[in-house]
Design a protein around this motif. Structure first.
Motif, PDB file in Angstrom:
ATOM      1  N   ALA A 206      20.815  41.965 -15.502  1.00 51.82           N
ATOM      2  CA  ALA A 206      20.025  42.029 -14.273  1.00 51.82           C
ATOM      3  C   ALA A 206      18.794  42.907 -14.473  1.00 51.82           C
ATOM      4  CB  ALA A 206      20.876  42.561 -13.130  1.00 51.82           C
ATOM      5  N   ASP A 209      16.037  41.071 -15.914  1.00 51.86           N
ATOM      6  CA  ASP A 209      15.631  39.884 -15.132  1.00 51.86           C
ATOM      7  C   ASP A 209      16.218  38.590 -15.684  1.00 51.86           C
ATOM      8  OD1 ASP A 209      14.151  41.134 -13.112  1.00 51.86           O
ATOM      9  OD2 ASP A 209      12.406  41.318 -14.433  1.00 51.86           O
ATOM     10  N   ARG A 210      17.372  38.673 -16.297  1.00 49.28           N
ATOM     11  CA  ARG A 210      18.062  37.468 -16.792  1.00 49.28           C
ATOM     12  C   ARG A 210      19.139  37.115 -15.766  1.00 49.28           C
ATOM     13  NH1 ARG A 210      18.976  39.448 -22.985  1.00 49.28           N
ATOM     14  NH2 ARG A 210      20.447  37.667 -23.018  1.00 49.28           N
ATOM     15  N   TRP A 211      18.662  36.656 -14.605  1.00 43.36           N
ATOM     16  CA  TRP A 211      19.528  36.509 -13.446  1.00 43.36           C
ATOM     17  C   TRP A 211      20.547  35.386 -13.586  1.00 43.36           C
ATOM     18  CZ3 TRP A 211      19.955  40.435 -10.440  1.00 43.36           C
ATOM     19  CH2 TRP A 211      18.884  41.326 -10.327  1.00 43.36           C
ATOM     20  N   GLU A 212      20.152  34.294 -14.199  1.00 39.51           N
ATOM     21  CA  GLU A 212      21.107  33.191 -14.383  1.00 39.51           C
ATOM     22  C   GLU A 212      22.267  33.622 -15.267  1.00 39.51           C
ATOM     23  OE1 GLU A 212      19.536  29.488 -15.612  1.00 39.51           O
ATOM     24  OE2 GLU A 212      18.027  29.370 -14.018  1.00 39.51           O
ATOM     25  N   CYS A 214      23.231  36.685 -15.720  1.00 35.65           N
ATOM     26  CA  CYS A 214      23.969  37.688 -14.948  1.00 35.65           C
ATOM     27  C   CYS A 214      25.004  37.016 -14.050  1.00 35.65           C
ATOM     28  CB  CYS A 214      22.993  38.525 -14.111  1.00 35.65           C
ATOM     29  SG  CYS A 214      23.787  39.601 -12.919  1.00 35.65           S
ATOM     30  N   LYS A 215      24.561  35.995 -13.321  1.00 36.91           N
ATOM     31  CA  LYS A 215      25.487  35.336 -12.405  1.00 36.91           C
ATOM     32  C   LYS A 215      26.564  34.561 -13.164  1.00 36.91           C
ATOM     33  CE  LYS A 215      25.730  33.186  -7.954  1.00 36.91           C
ATOM     34  NZ  LYS A 215      24.975  32.710  -6.771  1.00 36.91           N
ATOM     35  N   PHE A 236      26.731  39.875  -6.776  1.00 34.30           N
ATOM     36  CA  PHE A 236      25.408  39.457  -7.228  1.00 34.30           C
ATOM     37  C   PHE A 236      24.328  39.971  -6.278  1.00 34.30           C
ATOM     38  CE2 PHE A 236      21.983  36.238  -7.695  1.00 34.30           C
ATOM     39  CZ  PHE A 236      21.734  36.416  -9.051  1.00 34.30           C
ATOM     40  N   GLN A 240      21.434  42.798  -7.258  1.00 33.11           N
ATOM     41  CA  GLN A 240      20.008  42.521  -7.153  1.00 33.11           C
ATOM     42  C   GLN A 240      19.330  43.463  -6.170  1.00 33.11           C
ATOM     43  OE1 GLN A 240      18.795  38.691  -7.636  1.00 33.11           O
ATOM     44  NE2 GLN A 240      16.644  39.113  -7.267  1.00 33.11           N
ATOM     45  N   CYS A 243      18.796  46.609  -8.051  1.00 34.42           N
ATOM     46  CA  CYS A 243      17.783  46.439  -9.098  1.00 34.42           C
ATOM     47  C   CYS A 243      16.375  46.439  -8.503  1.00 34.42           C
ATOM     48  CB  CYS A 243      18.026  45.143  -9.865  1.00 34.42           C
ATOM     49  SG  CYS A 243      19.342  45.256 -11.085  1.00 34.42           S
ATOM     50  N   GLU A 244      16.211  45.731  -7.406  1.00 33.22           N
ATOM     51  CA  GLU A 244      14.893  45.672  -6.774  1.00 33.22           C
ATOM     52  C   GLU A 244      14.507  47.033  -6.213  1.00 33.22           C
ATOM     53  OE1 GLU A 244      14.103  42.510  -4.113  1.00 33.22           O
ATOM     54  OE2 GLU A 244      15.204  41.015  -5.265  1.00 33.22           O
ATOM     55  N   GLU A 526      18.440  33.885  -3.283  1.00 30.05           N
ATOM     56  CA  GLU A 526      19.209  33.785  -4.521  1.00 30.05           C
ATOM     57  C   GLU A 526      19.965  32.485  -4.640  1.00 30.05           C
ATOM     58  OE1 GLU A 526      18.797  35.674  -6.973  1.00 30.05           O
ATOM     59  OE2 GLU A 526      17.400  36.832  -5.783  1.00 30.05           O
TER      60      GLU A 526
END
Length: 528
Positions: A206, A209-212, A214-215, A236, A240, A243-244, A526
Motif C-alpha cells: 500500500a 501504491d500497489r493497491w491491486e 495489496c488487496k 483495505f 488506504q 496511507c493517504e 476503491e
C-alpha cells in the motif's frame, strides 16, 4: 500462487528467529568443550590443559555476532522500506549461509569473529523485520500469538542446536565444533526458498501504491480467497485511509523517530528491547555452563543439566503463544520483571552466603567460573536458574518481539522496529562482552546488577508502557495521539486495557475527514 494460510506464513518466517537460537546454544555448548578450548586457546597451561580464550577474547567472540546484528538491524530499515519485508528476510538468509561457511572453516579467532559478524547481519535483519512482516499480515486477535512465535522459534533453535553440539562433543578434533557450525546453514536455506512461496506485506504494498496487489494479499490471507469478505474490505479501507493521511507527512528518516510527536513511542520500543537484554536471559543462555560449573557440575553432567533450561524455555513459551493476546502486554511484562528479579536476588544471596572464591584460574581452568558453591546451596542455584528461565519464557521473551511493531504507524514502522531491534543487539553485544570479565571480577554481584535492572524495568513499564493487545495497528496511533492525554504521550499507560479502542468506523471516518472525504466516498472510489 502464494501461500495464504497465516499459520504457515508465520511458521516459515519465524525460521529467521530460529537462526539466532542456533547461534546461542552452539556457543554455550561448545565453549566449554576441550576441542574448542584447545584450538582457540590463548595459551596452554604447564600441565598441558587448554584454558581456552581468556575472558576478554571469549567475550569478544560471543559479542561479535551481536555487533553484526546491531548493524544488520539498522540497515534493515532501509532495506525493508526499499525492497519490502519479504526480500529483506531473504537477503538475511543468504548472509547467514555466507557467515556459516566462514565460521565453519575458521582457522583462528579473527576468522571466527568475521564469520560471526556476518551471521549477525542476518540475525539483525530477520529479528527486526520478521515481527513487522507477520504483524502486518495477521489480524489483531492472532497478532500476539503469531509474532510471539518468533521467540518460540528461537527457543527451538537453542534446544535443537544444543543437543546437536552435545552429540558432537564426543567427537575428537575440530569436527566437534565445525559440524554444528556448518549445520546452522540448513534452516537458512529452508527460509530462503520458503519465503519465495509467501506474499508480501499488504501494508508495504500500500505504501508503494500497489493497491491491486495489496488487496489480492488481503483476499488471500484474511478473506481465505473471498473477494467480497467484509473483513477484507474493512481492512483495505482502513489501510488506504491511513496511507493517504500519512502521505501528507514528509519522507521518513530515522530523525522522524526523534521528533516530539514520535519520541515517546520510540523510547518505549527501544527500551522494550533494552530491558529484554538487561533481564540477563541471554547471559544465562550463552554462559549457563559457567554458572553450573560454579555449582560443581562438570563433563556430561554439566552439559545435560544446562540443556534442561533449553527444554524449559521451549515449553514455557507455549502459554504466551496461547494466551498473550488475552493477558495483554503490560501485565505480562510486569509479572515477568517481578519473578525474574526474585530469582536473581535469590541466586545472589545463596552465592554470597554459602559460596567461596574458586582457586586461581577458576573452576576447571575457566577463569569466569570464579566462585564455587556446593551441597544444597548448589542445587538451589541451579533451581533458581531454571525458575528464572521459566519466568522469562512466557513474558519478556515473546512480548519483546510482539510489542515494538504494534507501537508505530505504517510510514515509520520498518525503520522504527529496526531502530528498536538495533538497541537489543547493542546491549546484547555489550553484555556478551561484559559478562565473562564480570563473573571473573565481581563474581556473585553480577546477579545483583541484573536484579536491580528488573526492578527498574517494572517501574518503567508500569508508568510508560500502554496496552496494545486487541487493537488494530492503525488504532494504536490514536491511543498515542489522544488529545485528552498529556502532550506527546497520549493515553496514560496505566489507564489502558486489552481491547480498549475506539470503534473502527469512527477512526476511519476521522482520518478521512482530515482528507475531506467520507467513508462512503472512499469505499466507492476503491470499488471502481
Amino acid at each position: 500462487m502464494p501461500v495464504g494460510n497465516i499459520y504457515l506464513i508465520a511458521a516459515i518466517a519465524i525460521i529467521g528467529g530460529g537462526l539466532f537460537g542456533f547461534d546461542i546454544s552452539s556457543m554455550s555448548a561448545i565453549i566449554s568443550g576441550k576441542p574448542y578450548r584447545c584450538y582457540f586457546s590463548s595459551s596452554r597451561l604447564a600441565d598441558g590443559t587448554c584454558p581456552g580464550p581468556n575472558s576478554d577474547v571469549q567475550g569478544g567472540i560471543t559479542a561479535s555476532m551481536a555487533g553484526g546484528s546491531w548493524l544488520g538491524a539498522l540497515a534493515s530499515g532501509f532495506i525493508t522500506d526499499r525492497l519490502g519485508r519479504k526480500k529483506a528476510i531473504m537477503i538475511g538468509s543468504v548472509l547467514w549461509c555466507i557467515g556459516c561457511i566462514i565460521v565453519c572453516a575458521s582457522q583462528d579467532v579473527a576468522m571466527l569473529i568475521v564469520g560471526r559478524i556476518i551471521n549477525g547481519l542476518c540475525v539483525g535483519i530477520c529479528s527486526a523485520q520478521v515481527p513487522v512482516y507477520i504483524s502486518e499480515l495477521a489480524e489483531p486477535k492472532l497478532r500476539g500469538r503469531l509474532v510471539g512465535a518468533q521467540q518460540w522459534a528461537i527457543t527451538w533453535g537453542i534446544m535443537i542446536m544444543f543437543y546437536i553440539s552435545y552429540g558432537c562433543s564426543f567427537i575428537n578434533g575440530t569436527a566437534a565444533f565445525r559440524i554444528p557450525w556448518g549445520l546452522q546453514a540448513i534452516p537458512a536455506i529452508i527460509l530462503f526458498f520458503g519465503m519465495m512461496l509467501l506474499p508480501e506485506s499488504p501494508r508495504w504494498l500500500a505504501r508503494k501504491d500497489r493497491w491491486e496487489e495489496c488487496k489480492d494479499v488481503l483476499i488471500l490471507v484474511l478473506g481465505k480467497g473471498d473477494p467480497n469478505s467484509k473483513l477484507v474490505n474493512d481492512e483495505f479501507v482502513e489501510i488506504q485511509a491511513y496511507c493517504e493521511f500519512e502521505r501528507q507527512n514528509a519522507d521518513v528518516t530515522y530523525l522522524e523517530l526523534l521528533k516530539p510527536h514520535m519520541i515517546n513511542r520510540t523510547h518505549i520500543g527501544i527500551f522494550t528491547q533494552i530491558w529484554s537484554q538487561l533481564t540477563g536471559m541471554n547471559v544465562m543462555m550463552y554462559y549457563i555452563t559457567y554458572v553450573f560449573a560454579m555449582a560443581g557440575l562438570s563433563g556430561n553432567n554439566l552439559l545435560v543439566s544446562s540443556s534442561i533450561q533449553y527444554v524449559i524455555n521451549v515449553c514455557m513459551t507455549v502459554p504466551a503463544l496461547l494466551w498473550v493476546d488475552k493477558w495483554g502486554r503490560r501485565p505480562t511484562l510486569l509479572v515477568g520483571a517481578t519473578l525474574m528479579g526474585t530469582w536473581l536476588f535469590a541466586n545472589a544471596g545463596i552465592l554470597a552466603t554459602y559460596g567461596h572464591p574458586a582457586p586461581p584460574g577458576g573452576v576447571d581452568g575457566i577463569a569466569a567460573a570464579s566462585w564455587q558453591v556446593s551441597g544444597h546451596a548448589a542445587k538451589a542455584v541451579i533451581a533458581c536458574s531454571y525458575l528464572f528461565v521459566a519466568s522469562f519464557a512466557p513474558t519478556w521473551g515473546p512480548v519483546s518481539w510482539i510489542y515494538p511493531p504494534e507501537l508505530f504507524p505504517l510510514r515509520v514502522r520498518g525503520k522504527a522496529v529496526a531502530l528498536s531491534t538495533s538497541a537489543n543487539w547493542a546491549f546484547n553485544f555489550a553484555l556478551g562482552y561484559f559478562v565473562p570479565p564480570s563473573f571473573e571480577n565481581i563474581k556473585w554481584k553480577t546477579y545483583i546488577l541484573f536484579g536491580v535492572f528488573c526492578v527498574a524495568m517494572f517501574i518503567h513499564v508500569f508508568f510508560m508502557f500502554p496496552e496494545t493487545a486487541g487493537k488494530q495497528l492503525e488504532e494504536v496511533e490514536d491511543m498515542f495521539t489522544d488529545i485528552n492525554g498529556p502532550k506527546n504521550i497520549g493515553t496514560l499507560a496505566w489507564k489502558t486495557h486489552v481491547g480498549q479502542r475506539a470503534p473502527k468506523n469512527a477512526i476511519v471516518s476521522e482520518k478521512l475527514a482530515a482528507l475531506g472525504r467520507t467513508s462512503d466516498e472512499h469505499v466507492k472510489s476503491e470499488m471502481v
